[in-house]
Design a protein around this motif. Structure first.
Motif, PDB file in Angstrom:
ATOM      1  N   LEU A 148      -8.795   0.383  12.780  1.00  0.00           N
ATOM      2  CA  LEU A 148     -10.081   0.317  12.083  1.00  0.00           C
ATOM      3  C   LEU A 148     -10.751  -1.048  12.222  1.00  0.00           C
ATOM      4  O   LEU A 148     -11.976  -1.142  12.297  1.00  0.00           O
ATOM      5  CB  LEU A 148      -9.880   0.642  10.605  1.00  0.00           C
ATOM      6  CG  LEU A 148      -9.188   1.985  10.295  1.00  0.00           C
ATOM      7  CD1 LEU A 148      -9.003   2.131   8.796  1.00  0.00           C
ATOM      8  CD2 LEU A 148      -9.963   3.150  10.866  1.00  0.00           C
ATOM      9  N   GLN A 169      -6.493  -3.927  10.793  1.00  0.00           N
ATOM     10  CA  GLN A 169      -6.346  -2.789   9.894  1.00  0.00           C
ATOM     11  C   GLN A 169      -6.210  -1.499  10.702  1.00  0.00           C
ATOM     12  O   GLN A 169      -6.931  -1.297  11.684  1.00  0.00           O
ATOM     13  CB  GLN A 169      -7.562  -2.712   8.980  1.00  0.00           C
ATOM     14  CG  GLN A 169      -7.426  -1.782   7.802  1.00  0.00           C
ATOM     15  CD  GLN A 169      -8.671  -1.850   6.918  1.00  0.00           C
ATOM     16  OE1 GLN A 169      -9.735  -1.381   7.296  1.00  0.00           O
ATOM     17  NE2 GLN A 169      -8.533  -2.459   5.733  1.00  0.00           N
ATOM     18  N   ASN A 171      -5.238   2.937  10.356  1.00  0.00           N
ATOM     19  CA  ASN A 171      -4.907   4.154   9.608  1.00  0.00           C
ATOM     20  C   ASN A 171      -3.849   4.917  10.402  1.00  0.00           C
ATOM     21  O   ASN A 171      -4.027   5.185  11.598  1.00  0.00           O
ATOM     22  CB  ASN A 171      -6.152   5.022   9.437  1.00  0.00           C
ATOM     23  CG  ASN A 171      -5.928   6.166   8.473  1.00  0.00           C
ATOM     24  OD1 ASN A 171      -5.929   5.977   7.259  1.00  0.00           O
ATOM     25  ND2 ASN A 171      -5.733   7.373   9.015  1.00  0.00           N
ATOM     26  N   TRP A 211       1.942  -1.814   4.604  1.00  0.00           N
ATOM     27  CA  TRP A 211       1.237  -0.734   3.903  1.00  0.00           C
ATOM     28  C   TRP A 211       0.476  -1.313   2.705  1.00  0.00           C
ATOM     29  O   TRP A 211       1.017  -2.107   1.931  1.00  0.00           O
ATOM     30  CB  TRP A 211       2.252   0.299   3.437  1.00  0.00           C
ATOM     31  CG  TRP A 211       1.694   1.486   2.725  1.00  0.00           C
ATOM     32  CD1 TRP A 211       1.294   2.670   3.266  1.00  0.00           C
ATOM     33  CD2 TRP A 211       1.510   1.624   1.304  1.00  0.00           C
ATOM     34  NE1 TRP A 211       0.855   3.530   2.287  1.00  0.00           N
ATOM     35  CE2 TRP A 211       0.981   2.912   1.076  1.00  0.00           C
ATOM     36  CE3 TRP A 211       1.731   0.784   0.229  1.00  0.00           C
ATOM     37  CZ2 TRP A 211       0.683   3.373  -0.203  1.00  0.00           C
ATOM     38  CZ3 TRP A 211       1.436   1.231  -1.044  1.00  0.00           C
ATOM     39  CH2 TRP A 211       0.918   2.524  -1.251  1.00  0.00           C
ATOM     40  N   SER A 213      -2.281   0.964   1.116  1.00  0.00           N
ATOM     41  CA  SER A 213      -2.641   2.161   0.364  1.00  0.00           C
ATOM     42  C   SER A 213      -2.367   3.357   1.277  1.00  0.00           C
ATOM     43  O   SER A 213      -1.963   3.186   2.433  1.00  0.00           O
ATOM     44  CB  SER A 213      -4.111   2.138  -0.082  1.00  0.00           C
ATOM     45  OG  SER A 213      -4.978   2.126   1.034  1.00  0.00           O
ATOM     46  N   ASN A 215      -1.776   5.703   3.907  1.00  0.00           N
ATOM     47  CA  ASN A 215      -2.014   5.706   5.366  1.00  0.00           C
ATOM     48  C   ASN A 215      -2.570   4.398   5.918  1.00  0.00           C
ATOM     49  O   ASN A 215      -2.747   4.281   7.138  1.00  0.00           O
ATOM     50  CB  ASN A 215      -2.977   6.840   5.780  1.00  0.00           C
ATOM     51  CG  ASN A 215      -2.458   8.209   5.417  1.00  0.00           C
ATOM     52  OD1 ASN A 215      -1.258   8.430   5.370  1.00  0.00           O
ATOM     53  ND2 ASN A 215      -3.372   9.129   5.142  1.00  0.00           N
ATOM     54  N   LEU A 216      -2.859   3.425   5.077  1.00  0.00           N
ATOM     55  CA  LEU A 216      -3.549   2.216   5.514  1.00  0.00           C
ATOM     56  C   LEU A 216      -2.578   1.028   5.619  1.00  0.00           C
ATOM     57  O   LEU A 216      -1.868   0.711   4.673  1.00  0.00           O
ATOM     58  CB  LEU A 216      -4.679   1.877   4.542  1.00  0.00           C
ATOM     59  CG  LEU A 216      -5.600   0.731   4.954  1.00  0.00           C
ATOM     60  CD1 LEU A 216      -6.379   1.092   6.213  1.00  0.00           C
ATOM     61  CD2 LEU A 216      -6.575   0.412   3.813  1.00  0.00           C
ATOM     62  N   GLU A 218      -2.214  -3.187   6.976  1.00  0.00           N
ATOM     63  CA  GLU A 218      -2.998  -4.378   7.277  1.00  0.00           C
ATOM     64  C   GLU A 218      -2.097  -5.549   7.652  1.00  0.00           C
ATOM     65  O   GLU A 218      -0.958  -5.652   7.216  1.00  0.00           O
ATOM     66  CB  GLU A 218      -3.859  -4.782   6.073  1.00  0.00           C
ATOM     67  CG  GLU A 218      -4.991  -3.826   5.764  1.00  0.00           C
ATOM     68  CD  GLU A 218      -5.846  -4.293   4.597  1.00  0.00           C
ATOM     69  OE1 GLU A 218      -5.462  -5.297   3.939  1.00  0.00           O
ATOM     70  OE2 GLU A 218      -6.884  -3.657   4.335  1.00  0.00           O
TER      71      GLU A 218
END
Length: 254
Positions: A148, A169, A171, A211, A213, A215-216, A218
């Motif tokens: 992302l 970032q 997903n 991780w 949140s 599926n996210l 960073e």
């Protein structure tokens, strides 16, 4: 002339009568996860006659991803199905007049090109002998990864990022679309997510992503020099050997 026409009609009718409708349920299942159904756009199924490569049936799987408890938590016992009437699948209806050796090809996930895998199997199909219920299940390995930040071929001014953590970032979901969460069925703590950063074709650094949140993931790195950058981001699950990759190129300019 009438006799010839009648003969052709009778011959064609006999050929049609001799062909027997045979149904095969075909399903695509993500490795270490659930079935691929409508919510992810389905998996594309192609059934071919192995001898002459003629396509006998073609379509997409539809339905749900299945029952999580049944698929992921219930011990597998011979004869017990992990699919129910709502579970995603494709019903191939094929007319054959003799045992036919077929090839089944699954292309999935249909709508996520960068993660797409092709899996196939071969078997004999007998006229009128349906393969239903759980049917034929093909396993699809991998993760669906979408970087992302940064965006593809994004131009970034060095002044805006110099001496500041630059955010990466991504997903990440299972190949069935199932969510990755901390402590969940698909536990983020068990999945290694790393970005391989390159500048002008040369290795710079490995960047760990964590991780944050559902599926996210960073991570960050300080970028203080201009150039053509590439990020190769992978996910790896040691227990299952499951892997996935996405790549992005971006430019940092003075």
């Amino acid at each position: 002339m009438k006799t010839l026409i009648l003969f052709i009609v009778l011959l064609f009718s006999n050929l049609m009568i001799s062909a027997t409708e045979t149904r095969v349920m075909i399903r695509a299942k993500a490795r270490d996860a659930k079935f691929i159904g409508s919510s992810l756009g389905g998996a594309h199924i192609i059934v071919r006659n192995k001898l002459n490569q003629k396509i006998l049936a073609e379509g997409n799987t539809t339905g749900s991803t299945g029952n999580t408890d049944l698929i992921m938590k219930t011990p597998k016992i011979r004869g017990n199905s992990i699919a129910d009437d709502q579970t995603g699948g494709f019903m191939a209806t094929i007319d054959i007049d003799e045992p036919t050796f077929i090839n089944i090809e699954v292309i999935s996930p249909l709508n996520s090109k960068q993660a797409q895998a092709v899996v196939s199997t071969e078997l004999w199909l007998i006229p009128g002998k349906n393969i239903l219920g759980e049917g034929i299940i093909l396993e699809i390995p991998g993760y669906i990864i979408d970087i992302l930040k940064p965006r593809t071929h994004q131009y970034i001014g060095l002044k805006t990022i110099k001496d500041k953590p630059f955010l990466f970032q991504a997903n990440i979901v299972m190949m069935c679309g199932c969510v990755i969460e901390k402590g969940g069925v698909w536990n983020s703590d068990e999945i290694e997510v790393t970005g391989i950063l390159k500048k002008d074709g040369k290795f710079v650094k490995n960047i760990d992503l964590s991780w944050v949140s559902t599926n996210l993931f960073e991570g960050s790195h300080i970028i203080n020099t201009p150039g053509n950058y590439e990020l190769i981001l992978y996910a790896y699950h040691e227990k299952t050997g499951n892997t996935g990759v996405d790549k992005v190129n971006y430019v940092v300019f003075e």
